[in-house]
Design a protein around this motif. Structure first.
Motif, PDB file in Angstrom:
ATOM      1  N   ASP A 135      13.389 134.635  -2.460  1.00 42.67           N
ATOM      2  CA  ASP A 135      12.955 134.094  -3.714  1.00 42.67           C
ATOM      3  C   ASP A 135      13.749 134.142  -4.922  1.00 42.67           C
ATOM      4  N   LEU A 136      14.794 134.977  -4.915  1.00 39.54           N
ATOM      5  CA  LEU A 136      15.685 135.184  -6.076  1.00 39.54           C
ATOM      6  C   LEU A 136      17.159 134.607  -5.676  1.00 39.54           C
ATOM      7  N   ASN A 137      17.445 133.631  -5.366  1.00 40.64           N
ATOM      8  CA  ASN A 137      18.771 133.107  -5.009  1.00 40.64           C
ATOM      9  C   ASN A 137      19.498 134.089  -3.917  1.00 40.64           C
ATOM     10  N   ASN A 138      18.842 134.445  -3.041  1.00 42.37           N
ATOM     11  CA  ASN A 138      19.492 135.357  -1.954  1.00 42.37           C
ATOM     12  C   ASN A 138      20.251 136.519  -2.713  1.00 42.37           C
ATOM     13  N   THR A 139      19.531 137.096  -3.546  1.00 47.18           N
ATOM     14  CA  THR A 139      20.219 138.242  -4.245  1.00 47.18           C
ATOM     15  C   THR A 139      19.737 139.617  -3.324  1.00 47.18           C
ATOM     16  N   ALA A 140      21.053 140.331  -3.026  1.00 40.66           N
ATOM     17  CA  ALA A 140      20.797 141.508  -2.116  1.00 40.66           C
ATOM     18  C   ALA A 140      19.826 142.800  -3.066  1.00 40.66           C
ATOM     19  N   PHE A 141      18.961 143.377  -2.468  1.00 42.72           N
ATOM     20  CA  PHE A 141      18.252 144.249  -3.118  1.00 42.72           C
ATOM     21  C   PHE A 141      18.603 145.712  -2.487  1.00 42.72           C
ATOM     22  N   GLU A 142      18.856 145.705  -1.243  1.00 36.77           N
ATOM     23  CA  GLU A 142      19.240 146.854  -0.455  1.00 36.77           C
ATOM     24  C   GLU A 142      20.703 146.758   0.224  1.00 36.77           C
ATOM     25  N   CYS A 143      21.540 147.653   0.417  1.00 38.26           N
ATOM     26  CA  CYS A 143      22.678 147.213   0.885  1.00 38.26           C
ATOM     27  C   CYS A 143      23.605 148.650   1.285  1.00 38.26           C
ATOM     28  N   PHE A 144      24.194 148.665   2.287  1.00 35.83           N
ATOM     29  CA  PHE A 144      25.178 149.572   2.696  1.00 35.83           C
ATOM     30  C   PHE A 144      26.482 149.100   3.458  1.00 35.83           C
ATOM     31  N   LYS A 145      27.454 149.829   3.471  1.00 40.90           N
ATOM     32  CA  LYS A 145      28.638 149.639   4.503  1.00 40.90           C
ATOM     33  C   LYS A 145      28.867 150.808   5.530  1.00 40.90           C
ATOM     34  N   VAL A 146      29.170 150.398   6.588  1.00 40.29           N
ATOM     35  CA  VAL A 146      29.395 151.181   7.643  1.00 40.29           C
ATOM     36  C   VAL A 146      30.904 150.859   8.363  1.00 40.29           C
ATOM     37  N   ASP A 147      31.432 151.707   8.630  1.00 40.82           N
ATOM     38  CA  ASP A 147      32.868 151.575   9.557  1.00 40.82           C
ATOM     39  C   ASP A 147      32.439 151.565  10.990  1.00 40.82           C
ATOM     40  N   LEU A 148      32.726 150.708  11.666  1.00 45.77           N
ATOM     41  CA  LEU A 148      32.359 150.401  13.153  1.00 45.77           C
ATOM     42  C   LEU A 148      33.624 150.192  13.904  1.00 45.77           C
ATOM     43  N   GLN A 149      33.398 150.998  15.060  1.00 49.50           N
ATOM     44  CA  GLN A 149      34.481 150.676  16.063  1.00 49.50           C
ATOM     45  C   GLN A 149      33.804 149.995  17.512  1.00 49.50           C
ATOM     46  N   ILE A 150      34.276 148.915  17.949  1.00 49.35           N
ATOM     47  CA  ILE A 150      33.646 148.158  19.107  1.00 49.35           C
ATOM     48  C   ILE A 150      34.633 148.460  20.300  1.00 49.35           C
ATOM     49  N   LYS A 151      33.919 149.054  21.252  1.00 48.53           N
ATOM     50  CA  LYS A 151      34.710 149.512  22.480  1.00 48.53           C
ATOM     51  C   LYS A 151      34.287 149.008  23.661  1.00 48.53           C
ATOM     52  N   LYS A 152      35.177 148.917  24.656  1.00 48.09           N
ATOM     53  CA  LYS A 152      34.488 148.586  26.256  1.00 48.09           C
ATOM     54  C   LYS A 152      33.958 149.943  26.704  1.00 48.09           C
ATOM     55  N   ALA A 153      32.643 149.912  27.333  1.00 48.41           N
ATOM     56  CA  ALA A 153      32.073 150.943  27.773  1.00 48.41           C
ATOM     57  C   ALA A 153      32.739 151.746  28.585  1.00 48.41           C
TER      58      ALA A 153
END
Length: 153
Positions: A135-153
């Motif tokens: 309702d507010l032009n898709n303005t973010a109101f909560e946010c965080f960044k996280v570093d990820l590693q995608i690996k084979k099991a």
């Protein structure tokens, strides 16, 4: 001696005596970093395994009345930013502790779960996860960044 234990007590109470995941703030959102718990991850980089399920929970106070909001994810891989489709247009689906709409300053627990698809490559990336106010032009109101590693099991 009391002053020595105060910081430890504050961290323990803010995380509800569970392990919070250390995450980074977003630069484009004027809000404190929410309390975040990424499944099986205490510290970055979080490791996700291909063809497995994972989830994350954010705990925060609603900054205003919120009726129409949605999750948004932006992956940054080798300097390229890619919006990752989450398949959830209604953020109320992820709210686990109260019905929507959300009242200003209401305590919110939001959980999002996903399958790490077999088509994902093994890669390291930074994921910016936010909740946006539709309702507010898709303005973010909560946010965080996280570093990820995608690996084979």
């Amino acid at each position: 001696m009391t002053n020595l234990f105060l910081p430890i007590l504050i961290v323990a109470l803010s995380c509800g005596f569970v392990i919070c995941t250390n995450v980074l703030p977003c630069t484009n959102v004027d809000a404190p970093v929410p309390e975040v718990q990424v499944q099986n991850c205490d510290d970055m980089p979080c490791v996700f395994y291909i063809n497995s399920k994972t989830s994350m929970t954010m705990k925060f106070r609603a900054p205003r009345y919120l009726e129409h909001f949605a999750p948004n994810a932006l992956a940054s891989v080798m300097g390229v930013n890619v919006t990752y489709p989450l398949g959830q247009d209604d953020g109320c689906v992820g709210v686990t502790n109260t019905p929507c709409p959300l009242a200003e300053n209401e305590y919110i627990e939001y959980t999002y779960g996903m399958l790490i698809l077999p088509i994902f490559p093994e890669v390291s990336l930074t994921m910016e996860f936010s909740l946006i106010d539709k309702d507010l032009n898709n303005t973010a109101f909560e946010c965080f960044k996280v570093d990820l590693q995608i690996k084979k099991a």
